[in-house]
Enzyme design. Structure first.
Site, short mmCIF file in Angstrom:
data_model
loop_
_atom_site.label_atom_id
_atom_site.label_comp_id
_atom_site.label_asym_id
_atom_site.label_seq_id
_atom_site.Cartn_x
_atom_site.Cartn_y
_atom_site.Cartn_z
N GLU A 1 0.83 -1.21 0.00
CA GLU A 1 0.00 0.00 0.00
C GLU A 1 0.86 1.25 0.00
O GLU A 1 0.53 2.24 -0.67
CB GLU A 1 -0.95 0.01 1.19
CG GLU A 1 -1.92 1.17 1.19
CD GLU A 1 -2.83 1.20 -0.03
OE1 GLU A 1 -2.88 2.26 -0.71
OE2 GLU A 1 -3.49 0.19 -0.31
N GLU B 1 0.87 6.66 -6.82
CA GLU B 1 -0.24 7.59 -7.04
C GLU B 1 0.19 9.03 -6.81
O GLU B 1 -0.15 9.93 -7.60
CB GLU B 1 -1.42 7.24 -6.12
CG GLU B 1 -2.14 5.98 -6.50
CD GLU B 1 -3.31 5.67 -5.59
OE1 GLU B 1 -3.53 6.41 -4.60
OE2 GLU B 1 -4.01 4.68 -5.87
#
Length: 108
Positions: A59, A66
């Protein structure tokens, strides 16, 4: 020492800006003690906990991808979308890994 400071700063940033990471940290605070209770051997406990940590690691990598893509530009771009989707896919696979390990260790 600087690497440790940078790592802590990165984790704090992810906690403040990325909801998915915040949710997974919350799950980890529940699953880690549970792993210590449910695992019968040291190896089982290590497998259960490492599967939780793997989700957090993936993550963080997903969030960094991102963030980098968003820094480059917010306009729609197919390559940017593919990169974000692939990183999200990696998180999904790490979650499947967690579920498989927990099922196999607990249901053995």
């Amino acid at each position: 020492l600087m690497a440790l400071k940078n790592s802590v700063r990165g984790i704090k940033f992810a906690l403040s800006k990325h909801t998915a990471f915040k949710q997974e940290i919350f799950a980890a605070t529940i699953l880690t003690p549970l792993a210590l209770l449910l695992g019968e051997t040291g190896v089982e406990k290590a497998l259960l906990i490492s599967s939780v940590l793997l989700v957090l690691i993936v993550e963080l990598i997903n969030s960094s991808i991102e963030t980098t893509i968003d820094r480059i530009g917010l306009e729609r771009n197919d390559l940017s979308k593919h990169a974000k989707d692939m990183a999200s896919g990696a998180v999904f696979i790490s979650l499947l890994n967690l579920l498989m390990i927990w099922y196999l260790v607990i249901a053995h």
